[in-house]
Design a protein around this motif. Structure first.
Motif, PDB file in Angstrom:
ATOM      1  N   MET A 240     -15.339   4.507  -3.138  1.00 45.39           N
ATOM      2  CA  MET A 240     -14.046   4.437  -3.013  1.00 45.39           C
ATOM      3  C   MET A 240     -13.517   4.722  -1.651  1.00 45.39           C
ATOM      4  N   LYS A 241     -12.641   4.084  -1.059  1.00 42.98           N
ATOM      5  CA  LYS A 241     -12.188   4.415   0.419  1.00 42.98           C
ATOM      6  C   LYS A 241     -11.462   5.650   0.526  1.00 42.98           C
ATOM      7  N   ARG A 242     -12.015   6.218   1.737  1.00 39.17           N
ATOM      8  CA  ARG A 242     -11.510   7.533   1.894  1.00 39.17           C
ATOM      9  C   ARG A 242      -9.961   7.511   2.365  1.00 39.17           C
ATOM     10  N   LEU A 243      -9.373   8.499   2.113  1.00 47.24           N
ATOM     11  CA  LEU A 243      -7.954   8.620   2.284  1.00 47.24           C
ATOM     12  C   LEU A 243      -7.548   8.964   4.030  1.00 47.24           C
ATOM     13  N   LEU A 244      -6.594   8.191   4.344  1.00 49.38           N
ATOM     14  CA  LEU A 244      -6.149   8.518   5.745  1.00 49.38           C
ATOM     15  C   LEU A 244      -5.512   9.972   5.742  1.00 49.38           C
ATOM     16  N   LEU A 245      -5.910  10.810   6.348  1.00 44.80           N
ATOM     17  CA  LEU A 245      -5.585  12.225   6.382  1.00 44.80           C
ATOM     18  C   LEU A 245      -5.206  12.563   7.841  1.00 44.80           C
ATOM     19  N   PHE A 246      -4.160  13.406   8.236  1.00 45.37           N
ATOM     20  CA  PHE A 246      -4.024  13.915   9.438  1.00 45.37           C
ATOM     21  C   PHE A 246      -4.968  14.773   9.910  1.00 45.37           C
ATOM     22  N   ILE A 247      -5.600  14.876  10.881  1.00 46.23           N
ATOM     23  CA  ILE A 247      -6.427  15.692  11.516  1.00 46.23           C
ATOM     24  C   ILE A 247      -5.712  16.946  12.233  1.00 46.23           C
TER      25      ILE A 247
ATOM     26  N   GLY B  44      -0.552  14.581   2.220  1.00 51.95           N
ATOM     27  CA  GLY B  44      -1.663  14.590   1.160  1.00 51.95           C
ATOM     28  C   GLY B  44      -1.347  14.588  -0.209  1.00 51.95           C
ATOM     29  N   ARG B  45      -0.049  15.202  -0.364  1.00 52.14           N
ATOM     30  CA  ARG B  45       0.601  14.853  -1.666  1.00 52.14           C
ATOM     31  C   ARG B  45       1.051  13.441  -1.804  1.00 52.14           C
ATOM     32  N   GLY B  46       1.287  12.768  -0.917  1.00 57.71           N
ATOM     33  CA  GLY B  46       1.782  11.510  -1.094  1.00 57.71           C
ATOM     34  C   GLY B  46       0.488  10.693  -1.362  1.00 57.71           C
ATOM     35  N   ASN B  47      -0.698  10.891  -0.989  1.00 56.12           N
ATOM     36  CA  ASN B  47      -1.888  10.420  -1.353  1.00 56.12           C
ATOM     37  C   ASN B  47      -2.108  10.422  -2.815  1.00 56.12           C
ATOM     38  N   ILE B  48      -2.007  11.686  -3.121  1.00 57.05           N
ATOM     39  CA  ILE B  48      -2.331  11.946  -4.671  1.00 57.05           C
ATOM     40  C   ILE B  48      -1.276  11.358  -5.688  1.00 57.05           C
ATOM     41  N   TYR B  49       0.009  11.169  -5.350  1.00 60.18           N
ATOM     42  CA  TYR B  49       0.991  10.473  -5.993  1.00 60.18           C
ATOM     43  C   TYR B  49       0.396   9.016  -6.092  1.00 60.18           C
ATOM     44  N   LYS B  50      -0.137   8.485  -4.967  1.00 65.10           N
ATOM     45  CA  LYS B  50      -0.452   7.015  -4.892  1.00 65.10           C
ATOM     46  C   LYS B  50      -1.549   6.842  -6.098  1.00 65.10           C
ATOM     47  N   TYR B  51      -2.668   7.805  -6.155  1.00 66.60           N
ATOM     48  CA  TYR B  51      -3.529   7.523  -7.191  1.00 66.60           C
ATOM     49  C   TYR B  51      -3.374   7.962  -8.418  1.00 66.60           C
TER      50      TYR B  51
END
Length: 247
Positions: A1-8, A237-244
């Motif tokens: 699984m590709k790692r999500l792009l998150l802000f550092i 991060g919440r947007g990424n979770i919604y995507k999945y």
């Protein structure tokens, strides 16, 4: 699984900065600024003057053998370079501060600076180096029984484990951090721990738990009045979770 792009987000530990109030005795002004670093000090917009003052403070404190101020001056310069996205130089100045704290046998300050260094190593993707210094910080915090520092280390370890794809172990460290923070009321630290837990849970397939923890982090930041990068990273991060979840 590709790692999500998150802000550092390079945060979690506060930095002190040097004010620019005129004084007839510049040496006293520079020294007192650091001795009172616990107070909230507005950051100067004149970054060149800020840089020059840190350099002056280093020279003065070195001459006076004022090692506490010397180390804080190095940390101030590290923050200055971090703010200007020069992380390699920031790391160098943090290492200088660490050297001072080691020689002066100041374990709490040394541990705090190791944590700052671990954050910068994350920013340069040197995760192995980050792991080394965060475990040094943890050992020192355990030695002096600093529960807040121990919990902060657990949260940082979970972040580093995330980048090595060790999501289950990272989630467990987050849970240990949260338990300490909730027990002792370390409200400022809780939202980051919930965010890190959510990030690890996402890749464990615990989508509902991940969303719940990310929402918890967002609500905690709002309660604290945080409206900048840490909160925005949680929204991302919440947007990424919604995507999945396919929402």
């Amino acid at each position: 699984m590709k790692r999500l792009l998150l802000f550092i987000v390079l945060a979690c530990v506060s930095w002190s900065s040097l004010p620019h109030t005129p004084s007839q005795n510049q040496e006293d002004t520079l020294k007192n600024s650091y001795l009172n670093s616990e107070k909230t000090i507005p950051k100067s917009k004149d970054t060149l003057s800020e840089f020059i003052n840190f350099k002056k403070s280093i020279a003065i404190s070195t001459r006076n053998k004022d090692y506490k101020t010397l180390a804080k001056s190095f940390i101030g310069l590290a923050k200055w370079h971090e703010d200007h996205t020069i992380l390699d130089s920031s790391i160098v100045y943090l290492q200088k501060a660490i050297s001072v704290y080691k020689k002066q046998n100041m374990p709490k300050e040394l541990a705090d600076t190791y944590l700052l260094l671990a954050t910068n190593y994350s920013g340069t993707a040197e995760y192995d180096e980050g792991s080394k210094v965060v475990f040094k910080a943890l050992a020192l915090y355990e030695e002096i029984d600093n529960q807040r520092g121990i919990a902060q280390c657990y949260t940082k370890i979970s972040d580093l484990l995330y980048y090595s794809d060790s999501y289950a172990e990272g989630a467990e460290y987050c849970k240990k951090a949260i338990a300490i923070q909730e027990k002792h009321g370390y409200k400022d630290d809780l939202p980051l721990s919930y965010r890190r837990l959510a990030e690890n849970q996402l890749f464990l397939g615990d989508l509902d738990k991940s969303l719940s923890c990310m929402n918890r982090a967002i609500n905690l930041y709002k309660q604290l009045g945080v409206v900048n990068a840490p909160l925005l990273a949680c929204y991302n991060g919440r947007g990424n979770i919604y995507k999945y979840i396919e929402r």
